[in-house]
Design a protein around this motif. Structure first.
Motif, PDB file in Angstrom:
ATOM      1  N   CYS A  86      -2.059   3.586   2.883  1.00 32.24           N
ATOM      2  CA  CYS A  86      -0.989   4.579   2.847  1.00 32.24           C
ATOM      3  C   CYS A  86       0.269   3.931   2.270  1.00 32.24           C
ATOM      4  O   CYS A  86       0.495   2.733   2.452  1.00 32.24           O
ATOM      5  CB  CYS A  86      -0.721   5.058   4.275  1.00 32.24           C
ATOM      6  N   SER A  96       3.050   4.192   3.442  1.00 34.87           N
ATOM      7  CA  SER A  96       3.803   3.676   4.600  1.00 34.87           C
ATOM      8  C   SER A  96       3.416   2.220   4.910  1.00 34.87           C
ATOM      9  O   SER A  96       4.243   1.458   5.424  1.00 34.87           O
ATOM     10  CB  SER A  96       3.534   4.532   5.834  1.00 34.87           C
ATOM     11  N   TRP A 117      12.142   0.236   5.641  1.00 35.84           N
ATOM     12  CA  TRP A 117      12.802   1.051   6.660  1.00 35.84           C
ATOM     13  C   TRP A 117      13.539   0.191   7.688  1.00 35.84           C
ATOM     14  O   TRP A 117      14.106   0.719   8.646  1.00 35.84           O
ATOM     15  CB  TRP A 117      11.772   1.945   7.386  1.00 35.84           C
ATOM     16  N   CYS A 131      -4.213  10.008   8.102  1.00 36.80           N
ATOM     17  CA  CYS A 131      -2.755  10.042   7.943  1.00 36.80           C
ATOM     18  C   CYS A 131      -2.375  11.046   6.847  1.00 36.80           C
ATOM     19  O   CYS A 131      -1.720  12.042   7.110  1.00 36.80           O
ATOM     20  CB  CYS A 131      -2.170   8.665   7.642  1.00 36.80           C
ATOM     21  N   THR A 135      -0.778  14.637   7.957  1.00 34.82           N
ATOM     22  CA  THR A 135       0.656  14.762   7.628  1.00 34.82           C
ATOM     23  C   THR A 135       0.932  15.981   6.747  1.00 34.82           C
ATOM     24  O   THR A 135       2.034  16.538   6.770  1.00 34.82           O
ATOM     25  CB  THR A 135       1.146  13.466   6.939  1.00 34.82           C
ATOM     26  N   THR A 146       6.607  15.184  -0.779  1.00 36.78           N
ATOM     27  CA  THR A 146       5.964  13.906  -0.418  1.00 36.78           C
ATOM     28  C   THR A 146       6.525  12.717  -1.198  1.00 36.78           C
ATOM     29  O   THR A 146       5.944  11.627  -1.158  1.00 36.78           O
ATOM     30  CB  THR A 146       4.428  13.964  -0.644  1.00 36.78           C
ATOM     31  N   PRO A 200       8.195   9.431  -2.130  1.00 37.05           N
ATOM     32  CA  PRO A 200       8.432   8.320  -1.199  1.00 37.05           C
ATOM     33  C   PRO A 200       9.795   7.651  -1.324  1.00 37.05           C
ATOM     34  O   PRO A 200      10.130   6.793  -0.506  1.00 37.05           O
ATOM     35  CB  PRO A 200       7.324   7.324  -1.574  1.00 37.05           C
ATOM     36  N   GLY A 209       8.222  12.347   3.065  1.00 43.77           N
ATOM     37  CA  GLY A 209       8.425  10.991   2.521  1.00 43.77           C
ATOM     38  C   GLY A 209       9.883  10.598   2.629  1.00 43.77           C
ATOM     39  O   GLY A 209      10.602  11.083   3.503  1.00 43.77           O
ATOM     40  N   ASN A 232       2.650   4.058  -9.232  1.00 42.84           N
ATOM     41  CA  ASN A 232       2.146   5.427  -9.393  1.00 42.84           C
ATOM     42  C   ASN A 232       0.819   5.467 -10.150  1.00 42.84           C
ATOM     43  O   ASN A 232       0.607   6.291 -11.026  1.00 42.84           O
ATOM     44  CB  ASN A 232       3.223   6.267 -10.112  1.00 42.84           C
TER      45      ASN A 232
END
Ligand code: NAP
Ligand code: ZN
Length: 350
Positions: free
Chosen positions: A43, A45, A54, A161, A165, A247, A249, A271, A335
């Motif tokens: 993912c 994340s 983060w 996930c 989501t 979505t 990111p 995201g 990407n």
């Protein structure tokens, strides 16, 4: 407590590559399910956490919250799962079970803090939790999902996930047959968003920065593709959407997307967890909403998996070996993935 050493892959700092590590797993307690991990999805994340995008990441980070495996053993209180059963684990492994959110089956919003599958506070061993980039995991039965056996187990992993989501906001905002739904960003989450919205009967428009993904978007269930960089195309779709699922990111300008919403419609962000700018006027004129959504509860995750079993829905995946994870991260951030990498965990065990 007795612990078992298992092989895993993780990063020791925010600028380090992932490498093979040894981690400890707890002994199997009365409510636990011991799972031999077969596959684990990659993912975005995972990458945010490894790179500390983060803040607050704890090292080593052993990512992985799209886990599919077989039950190795169960504790004495477990009757729902048995040895050999195909199961899944998503983004959470525990929550307080007492607050209003937990009682409502929305453990992801646990008011005392849910425990993430990785980088959560490990209640059993102290320190932080380690995710699915490992040989096995031990999880409380409340956070273990049954995986329909008719589905391709490899391609089920991302449902834990990316699937939930995108499923959860579509259900929560009551998306129905005929609604015009825009999915923004065709990546891991986005491709599941198209599949689910299409399966519900919505008219799905893929909103993308990548014209080269148009054919794929249509195969996945979009009836139209909107190139977000093309202002003429954006103007043609002005104020026409019942719902937008965003979505993307990274930080980006929300105003053009808000302009696509009909009166009273919502754009849900899943995201870009960072400060975002938009003009309040865009929301006020048209009573529009900007909202957020975090994964989904355990009950709705099981419902999503059962729906996938009935409708034969899985992810579009590219398999990799554990040892190729750093290259896969590069490709996700540039990407270049169609549309989810899944790790064959046998490659770690060999
Ligand atoms: P992904 O596979 O990398 O897909 C993201 C897509 O966003 C890309 O394929 C691209 O699609 C688009 N995009 C990328 N950069 C962009 C830019 N600068 N401007 C506009 N569009 C851009 O990522 P993912 O795994 O789907 O995850 C997406 C985000 O959701 C991540 O931030 C992740 O952390 C987050 N997430 C949230 C939850 C939650 O519970 N809320 C759960 C899981 C993940 P196009 O080429 O089509 O434009
Ligand atoms: Zn995820």
């Amino acid at each position: 407590m007795n612990t078992t050493e298992v092989k895993a892959f993780g990063a020791k700092s925010s600028d380090a590559d992932l490498e093979q590590l040894t981690i400890n797993r707890r002994e199997v307690k009365a409510d636990d399910v011991e799972i031999d991990i077969l596959y684990c999805g990659v993912c975005h994340s995972d990458i945010h956490t490894v790179r500390n995008d983060w803040g607050g990441s704890k090292y080593p980070v052993v990512p992985g919250h799209e886990i599919v495996g077989r039950v190795l053993s169960v504790g004495k209180n477990v009757s729902k799962f048995k040895e050999g059963q195909l199961v899944g684990v998503g983004c959470m492994v525990d929550s307080c079970q007492e607050c209003d959110s937990c009682k409502d089956g929305l453990e992801q919003y646990c008011e005392n803090g849910m425990v993430g599958t990785y980088n959560g506070a490990d209640k059993h061993l102290g320190g932080h939790t380690y995710g699915g980039y490992s040989e096995k995991v031990i999880v409380d039965q409340k956070f273990v999902l049954n995986v329909p056996e008719n589905l391709d187990a490899k391609a089920v992993a991302p449902l834990l996930c990316a699937g939930i989501t995108t499923w959860s906001p579509l259900r929560n905002w009551n998306i129905k047959k005929g609604d015009k739904v825009g999915v923004i960003g065709l990546g891991g989450l986005g491709h599941m968003g198209i599949k689910f919205a299409h399966a519900i009967g919505a008219k799905v428009v893929m909103i993308t920065t990548s014209p080269g993904k148009s054919e794929d978007a249509k195969k996945l269930g979009a009836y139209e593709v909107l190139i977000s960089k093309d202002q003429e195309q954006m103007a043609d779709h002005k104020a026409s959407f019942d719902f937008l699922l965003n979505t993307v990111p990274v930080k980006h300008d929300l105003n053009p997307y808000i302009g696509l919403l009909k009166r009273d419609a919502a754009m849900v962000m899943v995201g870009a967890i960072e400060p975002l700018e938009f003009h309040g006027g865009g929301l006020i004129a048209g009573r529009k909403s900007l909202a957020g959504s975090l994964i989904g509860g355990i009950k709705e995750t099981q419902e999503m998996l059962d729906f996938c079993g009935e409708h034969n829905i899985v992810s579009d995946i590219e398999m990799i070996n554990m040892q190729n994870i750093n290259e896969a991260y590069e490709r996700v951030t540039s990407n270049d993935v169609k549309y989810r990498f899944v790790i064959d965990m046998q490659s770690l065990k060999n």
